[in-house]
Design an enzyme around this catalytic site. Structure first.
Site, PDB file in Angstrom:
ATOM      1  N   TYR A 101       0.848  -1.188   0.000  1.00 44.72           N
ATOM      2  CA  TYR A 101       0.000   0.000   0.000  1.00 44.72           C
ATOM      3  C   TYR A 101       0.894   1.252   0.000  1.00 44.72           C
ATOM      4  O   TYR A 101       1.842   1.338   0.801  1.00 44.72           O
ATOM      5  CB  TYR A 101      -0.894  -0.016   1.238  1.00 44.72           C
ATOM      6  CG  TYR A 101      -1.751   1.218   1.362  1.00 44.72           C
ATOM      7  CD1 TYR A 101      -2.818   1.443   0.497  1.00 44.72           C
ATOM      8  CD2 TYR A 101      -1.490   2.174   2.330  1.00 44.72           C
ATOM      9  CE1 TYR A 101      -3.596   2.579   0.597  1.00 44.72           C
ATOM     10  CE2 TYR A 101      -2.265   3.309   2.442  1.00 44.72           C
ATOM     11  CZ  TYR A 101      -3.318   3.506   1.565  1.00 44.72           C
ATOM     12  OH  TYR A 101      -4.075   4.645   1.670  1.00 44.72           O
ATOM     13  N   ASP A 173      -0.905  -6.951   7.361  1.00 43.21           N
ATOM     14  CA  ASP A 173      -1.939  -5.980   6.986  1.00 43.21           C
ATOM     15  C   ASP A 173      -3.038  -6.773   6.289  1.00 43.21           C
ATOM     16  O   ASP A 173      -2.891  -7.193   5.145  1.00 43.21           O
ATOM     17  CB  ASP A 173      -1.332  -4.921   6.063  1.00 43.21           C
ATOM     18  CG  ASP A 173      -2.342  -3.854   5.643  1.00 43.21           C
ATOM     19  OD1 ASP A 173      -3.557  -4.126   5.716  1.00 43.21           O
ATOM     20  OD2 ASP A 173      -1.917  -2.763   5.228  1.00 43.21           O
TER      21      ASP A 173
HETATM   22  C1  PLP Z   1      -6.135   2.073   3.019  1.00 50.17           C
HETATM   23  C2  PLP Z   1      -5.068   1.148   3.419  1.00 50.17           C
HETATM   24  C3  PLP Z   1      -4.203   1.460   4.463  1.00 50.17           C
HETATM   25  C4  PLP Z   1      -4.254   2.779   5.203  1.00 50.17           C
HETATM   26  O1  PLP Z   1      -5.429   2.927   5.906  1.00 50.17           O
HETATM   27  P1  PLP Z   1      -6.087   4.355   6.254  1.00 50.17           P
HETATM   28  O2  PLP Z   1      -7.287   3.992   7.039  1.00 50.17           O
HETATM   29  O3  PLP Z   1      -6.387   5.022   4.940  1.00 50.17           O
HETATM   30  O4  PLP Z   1      -5.062   5.121   7.021  1.00 50.17           O
HETATM   31  C5  PLP Z   1      -3.246   0.527   4.822  1.00 50.17           C
HETATM   32  N1  PLP Z   1      -3.140  -0.656   4.169  1.00 50.17           N
HETATM   33  C6  PLP Z   1      -3.942  -0.986   3.152  1.00 50.17           C
HETATM   34  C7  PLP Z   1      -3.769  -2.303   2.483  1.00 50.17           C
HETATM   35  C8  PLP Z   1      -4.933  -0.096   2.729  1.00 50.17           C
HETATM   36  O5  PLP Z   1      -5.723  -0.427   1.711  1.00 50.17           O
END
Ligand code: PLP
Length: 382
Positions: A101, A173
């Site tokens: 990301y 993540d």
């Molecule tokens: C959107 C996203 C983030 C960041 O999240 P926010 O809520 O926008 O700060 C991190 N990792 C992935 C895979 C994302 O899609």
């Protein structure tokens, strides 16, 4: 209650009727402080940054969705990531997925590098590269799977097992999969991160982040950071996220079913070159996806035979149901152009090295009728 099925947990886990009124929905406790009976005599709530009952309900719910013991909510996914990276000291090293990301990449390279934390970006399916990068300074493994936007699959169990005996944290993540499709703690990860902004909240109306872990000491450290830094979500956003989660299983199931049909449609289109979708049996690591995920997710990326920004722009400007926007995971379908949108901060050479070409288009499939979505893409590709 931990033996509840996922579909029951989204609605009930961690959520009790409000003790003062019986309200079935967790109230939005819009308060910054709590009256004490005497100095230091309180009901577990002292100050809104430290604790809030709406946030507590969400945190307990999230923990159970990921089969974890401790949940922590943050003001955004990147704020949650910031707390994890603050566990590190100068000189420590991170090994991360190379297709990441954009905002996560930016945080490692443009912020934490200045504090002496070194990040390496590798292809985890290349075992030799992983071995060569691993060293005594490695303190954190950062996994995104499926990755964004190339939807590469990393074998979570495999990577976690390789470092299980070392003093190395593993964080997954799990934003793209959502806890309905994948539960990294069960596969050996130490921490799960979510941008709840996406599938968890699910309606494109909240920015919120979360961490879930099992280890008591680790949870204590993260809770300390959550309070000491103060990047916490407000109670209204916690409420909206709790409400969104109640239909998580229904939304992600439908969106993933839609994505399977759309990926097949794109594969047949004469205008389309490559289609990236972990559900294809010939997709790299399809077997791993099949093993660690409940479905293949609702994200699909593709490139055009005419590999140019201009050709991509023509498609992006013509869709009527797919809205041109960043983000993903909402009920509505979105279309995006990573090279100029989410991945603008990644150098072109690195971008091309992973196949993120100028014509790459990313779809976040929503829960509309699949015939309308395919019709919209068919018209736009003409
Ligand atoms: C959107 C996203 C983030 C960041 O999240 P926010 O809520 O926008 O700060 C991190 N990792 C992935 C895979 C994302 O899609």
């Amino acid at each position: 209650m931990s033996d509840m099925k996922f579909e029951t947990k989204v609605i009930h886990a961690g959520i009790d009727p409000d003790p003062s009124t019986g309200a079935i929905m967790t109230p939005i406790y819009q308060t910054s402080t709590y009256v004490q009976d005497g100095p230091g005599k309180h009901k577990g709530y002292e100050y809104g940054r430290t604790q809030n009952p709406t946030r507590t309900a969400l945190e307990n719910n999230l923990a159970q969705l990921e089969n974890g013991r401790h949940g922590l909510a943050f003001g955004s996914g990147l704020a949650a990531m910031d707390a994890v990276l603050k566990l590190l000291d100068p000189g420590d090293e991170i090994i991360s997925t190379n297709d990441l990301y954009g905002g996560s990449y930016r945080q490692m390279v443009q912020i934490y590098a200045r504090y002496g934390v070194v990040a390496h970006f590798i292809d985890f399916s290349d075992k030799q590269q992983f071995k060569d990068t691993l060293n005594e300074r490695t303190k954190l493994i950062w996994i995104e799977t499926p990755t964004n936007p190339m939807l590469q699959i990393v074998d979570i169990r495999d990577v976690c097992k390789a470092v299980a005996k070392k003093d190395i944290l593993t964080c997954v993540d799990n934003t793209f999969a959502s806890p309905y499709l994948q539960n990294p703690l069960d596969l050996g990860a130490d921490i799960v991160l979510h941008s709840a902004t996406k599938y968890l909240a699910g309606h494109s109306d909240v920015i919120l982040g979360a961490l879930v872990c099992n280890d008591e000491k680790l949870a204590e450290k993260l809770r300390f950071l959550q309070n000491a830094i103060g990047a916490v979500p407000g109670p209204q956003d916690c409420f909206l996220t709790l409400r969104g989660i109640k239909t998580l299983h229904l939304r992600v199931q439908r969106a993933s079913d839609n994505a399977t049909e759309i990926a097949a449609f794109l594969k047949k289109s004469r205008k389309v070159d490559k289609v990236y979708y972990p559900g294809f049996i010939d997709f790299p690591n399809h077997e791993v996806a099949k093993k660690q995920m409940r479905h293949y997710g609702a994200m699909v990326s593709f490139t055009l035979k005419n590999d140019s920004k201009r050709a991509a722009n023509r498609v992006l400007n013509r869709t009527k149901i797919f809205s041109l926007a960043e983000s993903l995971g909402g009920v509505e379908s979105l279309i995006g152009h990573p090279a100029s949108m989410t991945h603008g901060s990644i150098p072109k050479k690195e971008r091309l090295a992973i196949g993120l070409t100028d014509s790459l288009i990313r779809l976040s499939i929503g829960v509309e009728h699949v015939d309308d979505l395919i019709g919209d893409l068919r018209e736009s590709l003409k």
